[in-house]
Motif scaffolding. Structure first.
Motif, PDB file in Angstrom:
ATOM      1  N   MET A   1     -29.348  -5.944  16.876  1.00 58.10           N
ATOM      2  CA  MET A   1     -28.491  -5.170  17.726  1.00 58.10           C
ATOM      3  C   MET A   1     -28.417  -5.848  19.087  1.00 58.10           C
ATOM      4  O   MET A   1     -29.446  -6.180  19.667  1.00 58.10           O
ATOM      5  CB  MET A   1     -29.070  -3.756  17.855  1.00 58.10           C
ATOM      6  N   PRO A   2     -27.231  -6.067  19.598  1.00 61.58           N
ATOM      7  CA  PRO A   2     -27.107  -6.759  20.883  1.00 61.58           C
ATOM      8  C   PRO A   2     -27.578  -5.886  22.053  1.00 61.58           C
ATOM      9  O   PRO A   2     -27.439  -4.670  22.031  1.00 61.58           O
ATOM     10  CB  PRO A   2     -25.610  -7.052  20.998  1.00 61.58           C
ATOM     11  N   VAL A   3     -28.127  -6.544  23.043  1.00 62.57           N
ATOM     12  CA  VAL A   3     -28.570  -5.857  24.256  1.00 62.57           C
ATOM     13  C   VAL A   3     -27.406  -5.846  25.232  1.00 62.57           C
ATOM     14  O   VAL A   3     -26.817  -6.891  25.509  1.00 62.57           O
ATOM     15  CB  VAL A   3     -29.788  -6.589  24.872  1.00 62.57           C
ATOM     16  N   PRO A   4     -27.043  -4.659  25.747  1.00 62.58           N
ATOM     17  CA  PRO A   4     -25.912  -4.596  26.685  1.00 62.58           C
ATOM     18  C   PRO A   4     -26.214  -5.399  27.958  1.00 62.58           C
ATOM     19  O   PRO A   4     -27.271  -5.245  28.564  1.00 62.58           O
ATOM     20  CB  PRO A   4     -25.780  -3.108  27.004  1.00 62.58           C
ATOM     21  N   SER A   5     -25.262  -6.215  28.349  1.00 63.32           N
ATOM     22  CA  SER A   5     -25.424  -7.019  29.557  1.00 63.32           C
ATOM     23  C   SER A   5     -25.160  -6.163  30.798  1.00 63.32           C
ATOM     24  O   SER A   5     -24.622  -5.060  30.718  1.00 63.32           O
ATOM     25  CB  SER A   5     -24.453  -8.200  29.531  1.00 63.32           C
ATOM     26  N   ALA A   6     -25.510  -6.698  31.947  1.00 64.08           N
ATOM     27  CA  ALA A   6     -25.282  -5.996  33.210  1.00 64.08           C
ATOM     28  C   ALA A   6     -23.787  -5.796  33.445  1.00 64.08           C
ATOM     29  O   ALA A   6     -23.350  -4.745  33.935  1.00 64.08           O
ATOM     30  CB  ALA A   6     -25.912  -6.771  34.355  1.00 64.08           C
ATOM     31  N   GLU A   7     -23.004  -6.805  33.094  1.00 67.30           N
ATOM     32  CA  GLU A   7     -21.554  -6.722  33.253  1.00 67.30           C
ATOM     33  C   GLU A   7     -20.973  -5.608  32.373  1.00 67.30           C
ATOM     34  O   GLU A   7     -20.092  -4.857  32.794  1.00 67.30           O
ATOM     35  CB  GLU A   7     -20.934  -8.073  32.873  1.00 67.30           C
ATOM     36  N   PHE A   8     -21.487  -5.497  31.158  1.00 64.40           N
ATOM     37  CA  PHE A   8     -21.041  -4.447  30.239  1.00 64.40           C
ATOM     38  C   PHE A   8     -21.370  -3.066  30.808  1.00 64.40           C
ATOM     39  O   PHE A   8     -20.547  -2.149  30.762  1.00 64.40           O
ATOM     40  CB  PHE A   8     -21.703  -4.642  28.865  1.00 64.40           C
ATOM     41  N   LYS A  10     -21.774  -2.240  33.944  1.00 66.34           N
ATOM     42  CA  LYS A  10     -20.906  -1.963  35.091  1.00 66.34           C
ATOM     43  C   LYS A  10     -19.519  -1.526  34.627  1.00 66.34           C
ATOM     44  O   LYS A  10     -18.926  -0.603  35.196  1.00 66.34           O
ATOM     45  CB  LYS A  10     -20.794  -3.193  35.985  1.00 66.34           C
ATOM     46  N   ALA A  11     -18.996  -2.200  33.612  1.00 61.44           N
ATOM     47  CA  ALA A  11     -17.673  -1.851  33.078  1.00 61.44           C
ATOM     48  C   ALA A  11     -17.697  -0.444  32.491  1.00 61.44           C
ATOM     49  O   ALA A  11     -16.724   0.317  32.630  1.00 61.44           O
ATOM     50  CB  ALA A  11     -17.249  -2.860  32.019  1.00 61.44           C
ATOM     51  N   LEU A  12     -18.801  -0.081  31.881  1.00 66.39           N
ATOM     52  CA  LEU A  12     -18.939   1.256  31.314  1.00 66.39           C
ATOM     53  C   LEU A  12     -18.984   2.327  32.399  1.00 66.39           C
ATOM     54  O   LEU A  12     -18.392   3.399  32.261  1.00 66.39           O
ATOM     55  CB  LEU A  12     -20.211   1.314  30.455  1.00 66.39           C
ATOM     56  N   LYS A  13     -19.630   2.015  33.519  1.00 61.42           N
ATOM     57  CA  LYS A  13     -19.697   2.963  34.634  1.00 61.42           C
ATOM     58  C   LYS A  13     -18.320   3.189  35.268  1.00 61.42           C
ATOM     59  O   LYS A  13     -18.043   4.263  35.802  1.00 61.42           O
ATOM     60  CB  LYS A  13     -20.675   2.473  35.702  1.00 61.42           C
ATOM     61  N   LEU A  15     -15.517   3.368  33.729  1.00 63.88           N
ATOM     62  CA  LEU A  15     -14.651   4.182  32.884  1.00 63.88           C
ATOM     63  C   LEU A  15     -14.695   5.649  33.324  1.00 63.88           C
ATOM     64  O   LEU A  15     -15.727   6.141  33.766  1.00 63.88           O
ATOM     65  CB  LEU A  15     -15.099   4.101  31.419  1.00 63.88           C
ATOM     66  N   SER A  16     -13.582   6.310  33.157  1.00 59.59           N
ATOM     67  CA  SER A  16     -13.550   7.749  33.457  1.00 59.59           C
ATOM     68  C   SER A  16     -14.235   8.501  32.309  1.00 59.59           C
ATOM     69  O   SER A  16     -14.463   7.960  31.235  1.00 59.59           O
ATOM     70  CB  SER A  16     -12.113   8.219  33.611  1.00 59.59           C
ATOM     71  N   ASP A  17     -14.535   9.769  32.556  1.00 56.02           N
ATOM     72  CA  ASP A  17     -15.189  10.577  31.525  1.00 56.02           C
ATOM     73  C   ASP A  17     -14.317  10.693  30.278  1.00 56.02           C
ATOM     74  O   ASP A  17     -14.832  10.664  29.150  1.00 56.02           O
ATOM     75  CB  ASP A  17     -15.508  11.977  32.058  1.00 56.02           C
ATOM     76  N   LYS A  18     -13.027  10.814  30.472  1.00 55.72           N
ATOM     77  CA  LYS A  18     -12.103  10.936  29.340  1.00 55.72           C
ATOM     78  C   LYS A  18     -12.104   9.651  28.502  1.00 55.72           C
ATOM     79  O   LYS A  18     -12.108   9.698  27.269  1.00 55.72           O
ATOM     80  CB  LYS A  18     -10.705  11.244  29.850  1.00 55.72           C
ATOM     81  N   GLU A  19     -12.125   8.492  29.166  1.00 53.11           N
ATOM     82  CA  GLU A  19     -12.160   7.216  28.449  1.00 53.11           C
ATOM     83  C   GLU A  19     -13.500   7.030  27.719  1.00 53.11           C
ATOM     84  O   GLU A  19     -13.527   6.528  26.595  1.00 53.11           O
ATOM     85  CB  GLU A  19     -11.945   6.057  29.427  1.00 53.11           C
ATOM     86  N   LYS A  20     -14.598   7.450  28.360  1.00 50.52           N
ATOM     87  CA  LYS A  20     -15.921   7.365  27.714  1.00 50.52           C
ATOM     88  C   LYS A  20     -15.954   8.244  26.466  1.00 50.52           C
ATOM     89  O   LYS A  20     -16.470   7.843  25.424  1.00 50.52           O
ATOM     90  CB  LYS A  20     -17.026   7.801  28.675  1.00 50.52           C
ATOM     91  N   GLU A  21     -15.396   9.441  26.586  1.00 53.93           N
ATOM     92  CA  GLU A  21     -15.367  10.359  25.449  1.00 53.93           C
ATOM     93  C   GLU A  21     -14.560   9.769  24.297  1.00 53.93           C
ATOM     94  O   GLU A  21     -14.983   9.818  23.130  1.00 53.93           O
ATOM     95  CB  GLU A  21     -14.773  11.699  25.888  1.00 53.93           C
TER      96      GLU A  21
END
Length: 185
Positions: A1-8, A10-13, A15-21
């Protein structure tokens, strides 16, 4: 399983709640195990007991389907392999070692109640796979549970091991089949 990078991360943070959902729902639709894990983590009515019931029902069904096969011994061996995978999946979902032991014991009870006649077959695959499962269960009890809980499982594990040792094939195994569940002094 890949380990999420710092860049990943940050990109996840960003995102809006609707996009995360939406992203989470899409991932859960694609991966049944992820869906089960999220259900276990998020829903209050999905407990270890319900996961045990669902997994035991699937294991029971695997063995019911195996009985319809032409070569019963091979079909039972395949059903046992799939049951082992089902147990591992339930453990990954709940991260509960005791659940793994309980499902292994359920599988062994199912085998010893219904299919011990296949141990005498000229094909040793089913007997060997059952012996490996019993050995693994004994190891799991001693390695992952507190010593106070060992007594709870000792009678069942010792009974399965004694029945396996009662067969002539126990001498031909390529691994050590314990005589009993060893308790500390």
């Amino acid at each position: 399983m890949p380990v999420p990078s710092a860049e990943f991360k940050k990109a996840l943070k960003r995102l809006s709640d609707k996009e995360k959902e939406a992203l989470l729902l899409r991932a859960a639709r694609r991966d049944a195990e992820l869906y089960d894990t999220l259900s276990f983590e998020l829903l209050p009515n999905v407990t270890t007991e319900t996961v045990f019931e669902e997994a035991s029902d699937r294991i029971h069904e695997l063995f019911n389907v195996a009985v319809t096969g032409r070569l019963l011994n091979r079909s039972l061996t395949k059903a046992l392999q799939k049951a082992t995978k089902e147990v591992a999946r339930a453990r990954r979902v709940t991260k509960d070692k005791r659940l793994e032991i309980d499902l292994n014991l359920y599988t062994l009870r199912l085998i010893f109640d219904n299919y011990t006649g296949q141990f005498d077959s000229v094909y040793a695959g089913f007997y060997t796979a059952t012996a490996r499962l019993a050995t693994r269960t004994a190891q799991l009890v001693t390695q992952n549970l507190h010593e106070d809980l060992w007594l709870e499982y000792k009678a069942d594990v010792d009974d399965f091991l004694a029945q396996l040792h009662g067969r002539g094939k126990s001498r031909g195994l390529k691994f050590e089949l314990p005589q009993e569940l060893a308790l500390p002094d």
